[in-house]
Design a protein around this motif. Structure first.
Motif, short mmCIF file in Angstrom:
data_model
loop_
_atom_site.label_atom_id
_atom_site.label_comp_id
_atom_site.label_asym_id
_atom_site.label_seq_id
_atom_site.Cartn_x
_atom_site.Cartn_y
_atom_site.Cartn_z
N MET A 1 0.75 -1.16 -0.02
CA MET A 1 0.22 -0.11 0.10
C MET A 1 1.04 1.07 -0.01
SD MET A 1 -3.18 0.76 2.49
CE MET A 1 -4.10 -0.39 1.88
N ASP A 2 0.48 2.23 -0.85
CA ASP A 2 1.27 3.45 -0.79
C ASP A 2 0.98 4.29 0.25
OD1 ASP A 2 -1.05 4.95 -1.74
OD2 ASP A 2 -0.08 5.41 -3.70
N SER A 3 1.65 5.55 0.09
CA SER A 3 1.55 6.69 1.19
C SER A 3 0.15 7.26 1.13
CB SER A 3 2.48 7.71 1.04
OG SER A 3 2.58 8.43 -0.37
N GLN A 4 -0.52 7.10 0.16
CA GLN A 4 -2.00 7.86 -0.27
C GLN A 4 -3.11 6.55 0.04
OE1 GLN A 4 -2.59 10.19 -3.63
NE2 GLN A 4 -0.27 10.28 -4.01
N GLY A 5 -2.60 5.61 0.90
CA GLY A 5 -3.59 4.59 1.21
C GLY A 5 -4.06 3.63 -0.15
N LEU A 6 -3.59 3.84 -1.30
CA LEU A 6 -3.85 2.86 -2.25
C LEU A 6 -3.31 1.56 -2.30
CD1 LEU A 6 -3.31 5.56 -5.23
CD2 LEU A 6 -5.54 5.08 -4.01
N ALA A 7 -3.97 0.60 -3.02
CA ALA A 7 -3.82 -0.81 -2.65
C ALA A 7 -2.50 -1.27 -2.94
CB ALA A 7 -4.78 -1.83 -3.58
N ILE A 8 -1.78 -0.71 -3.96
CA ILE A 8 -0.43 -0.95 -4.41
C ILE A 8 0.38 0.06 -4.84
CG2 ILE A 8 -1.00 -3.46 -5.21
CD1 ILE A 8 -0.58 -2.27 -8.21
N ASN A 9 1.88 -0.09 -4.62
CA ASN A 9 2.73 0.71 -4.94
C ASN A 9 3.92 0.33 -5.96
OD1 ASN A 9 4.79 -0.39 -3.26
ND2 ASN A 9 3.84 0.75 -1.64
N ILE A 10 4.80 0.96 -6.41
CA ILE A 10 5.86 0.71 -7.39
C ILE A 10 6.40 -0.55 -6.82
CG2 ILE A 10 7.29 2.38 -6.80
CD1 ILE A 10 6.80 0.59 -10.22
N GLY A 11 6.97 -0.37 -5.51
CA GLY A 11 7.76 -1.43 -4.85
C GLY A 11 6.84 -2.85 -5.01
N ASP A 12 5.59 -2.93 -4.90
CA ASP A 12 4.86 -4.19 -4.94
C ASP A 12 5.13 -4.78 -6.23
OD1 ASP A 12 3.77 -4.15 -2.16
OD2 ASP A 12 2.27 -2.41 -3.03
N VAL A 13 5.05 -3.89 -7.42
CA VAL A 13 5.30 -4.30 -8.61
C VAL A 13 6.46 -4.98 -8.96
CG1 VAL A 13 4.89 -3.88 -11.16
CG2 VAL A 13 3.28 -2.60 -9.49
N GLU A 14 7.28 -4.29 -8.56
CA GLU A 14 8.82 -4.65 -8.72
C GLU A 14 8.91 -6.14 -7.69
OE1 GLU A 14 10.89 -0.27 -9.07
OE2 GLU A 14 10.98 -1.38 -6.93
N VAL A 15 8.48 -6.41 -6.83
CA VAL A 15 8.62 -7.61 -6.00
C VAL A 15 7.80 -8.50 -6.81
CG1 VAL A 15 8.05 -8.95 -3.86
CG2 VAL A 15 8.89 -6.50 -3.69
N ALA A 16 6.50 -8.44 -7.32
CA ALA A 16 6.07 -9.10 -8.43
C ALA A 16 6.78 -9.60 -9.47
CB ALA A 16 4.68 -8.67 -8.63
N ALA A 17 7.24 -8.75 -10.04
CA ALA A 17 8.21 -8.96 -11.12
C ALA A 17 9.45 -10.00 -10.84
CB ALA A 17 8.92 -7.66 -11.70
N ALA A 18 10.04 -9.80 -9.64
CA ALA A 18 11.13 -10.84 -9.15
C ALA A 18 10.69 -12.35 -8.91
CB ALA A 18 11.67 -10.35 -7.77
N ARG A 19 9.18 -12.43 -8.56
CA ARG A 19 8.62 -13.41 -8.32
C ARG A 19 8.25 -14.23 -9.73
NH1 ARG A 19 4.94 -10.76 -4.48
NH2 ARG A 19 5.73 -11.24 -2.62
N LEU A 20 8.14 -13.53 -10.59
CA LEU A 20 7.62 -14.06 -12.02
C LEU A 20 8.67 -14.41 -12.93
CD1 LEU A 20 4.60 -11.63 -12.53
CD2 LEU A 20 4.35 -13.95 -12.70
N LYS A 21 10.07 -13.90 -12.46
CA LYS A 21 11.15 -14.07 -13.14
C LYS A 21 11.35 -15.64 -13.57
CE LYS A 21 16.08 -12.94 -13.78
NZ LYS A 21 17.17 -12.22 -12.95
N GLY A 22 11.40 -15.92 -14.93
CA GLY A 22 11.48 -17.30 -15.39
C GLY A 22 10.43 -17.96 -15.72
N GLN A 23 9.02 -17.34 -15.33
CA GLN A 23 7.77 -18.12 -15.26
C GLN A 23 7.15 -17.46 -16.60
OE1 GLN A 23 6.94 -20.56 -13.48
NE2 GLN A 23 8.64 -20.64 -12.17
N ILE A 24 7.34 -16.30 -16.78
CA ILE A 24 6.41 -15.51 -17.91
C ILE A 24 7.31 -15.39 -19.40
CG2 ILE A 24 5.05 -14.52 -16.37
CD1 ILE A 24 6.93 -11.92 -16.70
#
Length: 329
Positions: A1-24
């Motif tokens: 969650m970001d500083s404005q209370g939104l569900a995700i931030n850029i850090g969440d997307v970057e972590v997701a990219a690391a999990r998906l590496k080699g799978q997509i």
């Protein structure tokens, strides 16, 4: 969650990219000189129709399921989908050795039903015009304790789809480009919300547009109203993949902040776009996945002389119907 209370931030997307590496699959941008000439713009297409399971949905499903606890592994997965999320969940569940039950509408394309079953998932049908999928899913959650993997209104799903935005920015930078406009197919908003977080972080000047089928333009009307607005019941569209009742509770605040607006396109415009995708890009794109290309012809956004990105979000379509659609265009 970001500083404005939104569900995700850029850090969440970057972590997701690391999990998906080699799978997509690496879906590198493609373009057509003929389409560039037709629209007097430079247009680059993100072909997620070539992604694992035939759509972007694998990204979010895998990101969510990869975070299951030991208890969740044992309980099994319940999900609902017209087909693309179904396949993303079923494929991911198979990779992790988890049982999955997918609730699908009776009118789901047969290729999507068959593909979902091919990954080992159980399919349960419902009537989308007389039942709600939440009602059908409720006993599986409450009585059997299965874990719901929702199609869009979930931070991990949104972050997983957002990895497309990271790739769009990286590919643009590699080519020395900056996108003036980005068009993204929109149903519940999981895809475009995740993408918007990544693109606004890496290319803040890019104007991002959601694209929806005519009479299913809940995001367009919600952005105008400043709050979620539901679709009127009783309408139909060939764009089965993006027919959702209203914007998600988590996705809409993100989209309200990041989007320039949303555009509604007709089924006839979508058929013409599918024909153009086949003719000029040599890609089979399903109706819901092709609305972004259809938006270019609508003239609702002035793209002349601009650099434009379009997400082609899926390619899972019954070939008999596909033939009818592009022949009628």
């Amino acid at each position: 969650m970001d500083s404005q209370g939104l569900a995700i931030n850029i850090g969440d997307v970057e972590v997701a990219a690391a999990r998906l590496k080699g799978q997509i699959v690496s879906t590198r941008l493609v373009e057509s000189e003929a389409l560039n000439a037709k629209y007097k713009a430079r247009i680059l297409f993100k072909p997620e129709c070539l992604q694992r399971t035939g759509s972007f949905k694998f990204r979010g499903a895998y990101n969510r399921i990869s975070q299951f606890t030991g208890d969740e592994y044992k309980r099994g997965i319940i999900a609902y989908s017209s087909g693309n999320h179904a396949q993303g969940v079923a494929s991911s569940a198979k990779l992790f050795g988890i049982h999955a039950t997918i609730i699908m509408p009776l009118d789901a394309p047969q290729t999507k039903v068959a593909n979902t079953r091919s990954y080992g998932a159980e399919v349960v049908f419902y009537d989308r015009y007389n039942q709600t999928r939440d009602e059908v899913a409720a006993p599986y959650i409450k009585e059997r304790g299965m874990v719901l993997v929702p199609p869009y209104d979930d931070p991990s799903i949104m972050a997983g789809q957002g990895t497309i935005g990271l790739e769009l920015v990286a590919d643009a930078n590699e080519r020395g480009l900056t996108f003036d406009h980005l068009f993204v197919p929109t149903g519940g908003g999981g895809l475009i919300s995740g993408i918007s977080v990544a693109v606004k972080a890496g290319s803040p000047g890019t104007r991002i547009w959601g694209v929806e089928p005519e009479n299913f333009d809940d995001l367009r009307r919600s952005l105008i109203a400043g709050q979620p607005v539901a679709n009127e019941p009783g309408h139909r569209s060939i764009c089965d993949a993006i027919l959702t009742p209203q914007p998600g509770n988590l996705t809409f605040p993100v989209n309200k902040r990041n989007l320039a607006g949303a555009i509604a396109v007709t089924d006839d415009a979508v058929k013409a776009a599918m024909r153009d995708a086949a003719n000029y890009l040599k890609l089979i794109v399903e109706p819901g996945g092709c609305v972004g290309l259809a938006a270019l012809a609508s003239g609702q956004v002035d793209i002349e002389g601009k650099t434009v990105a379009v997400v082609l979000s899926g390619g899972n379509v019954d070939l008999d119907l596909y033939g009818e659609f592009i022949a009628a265009a």
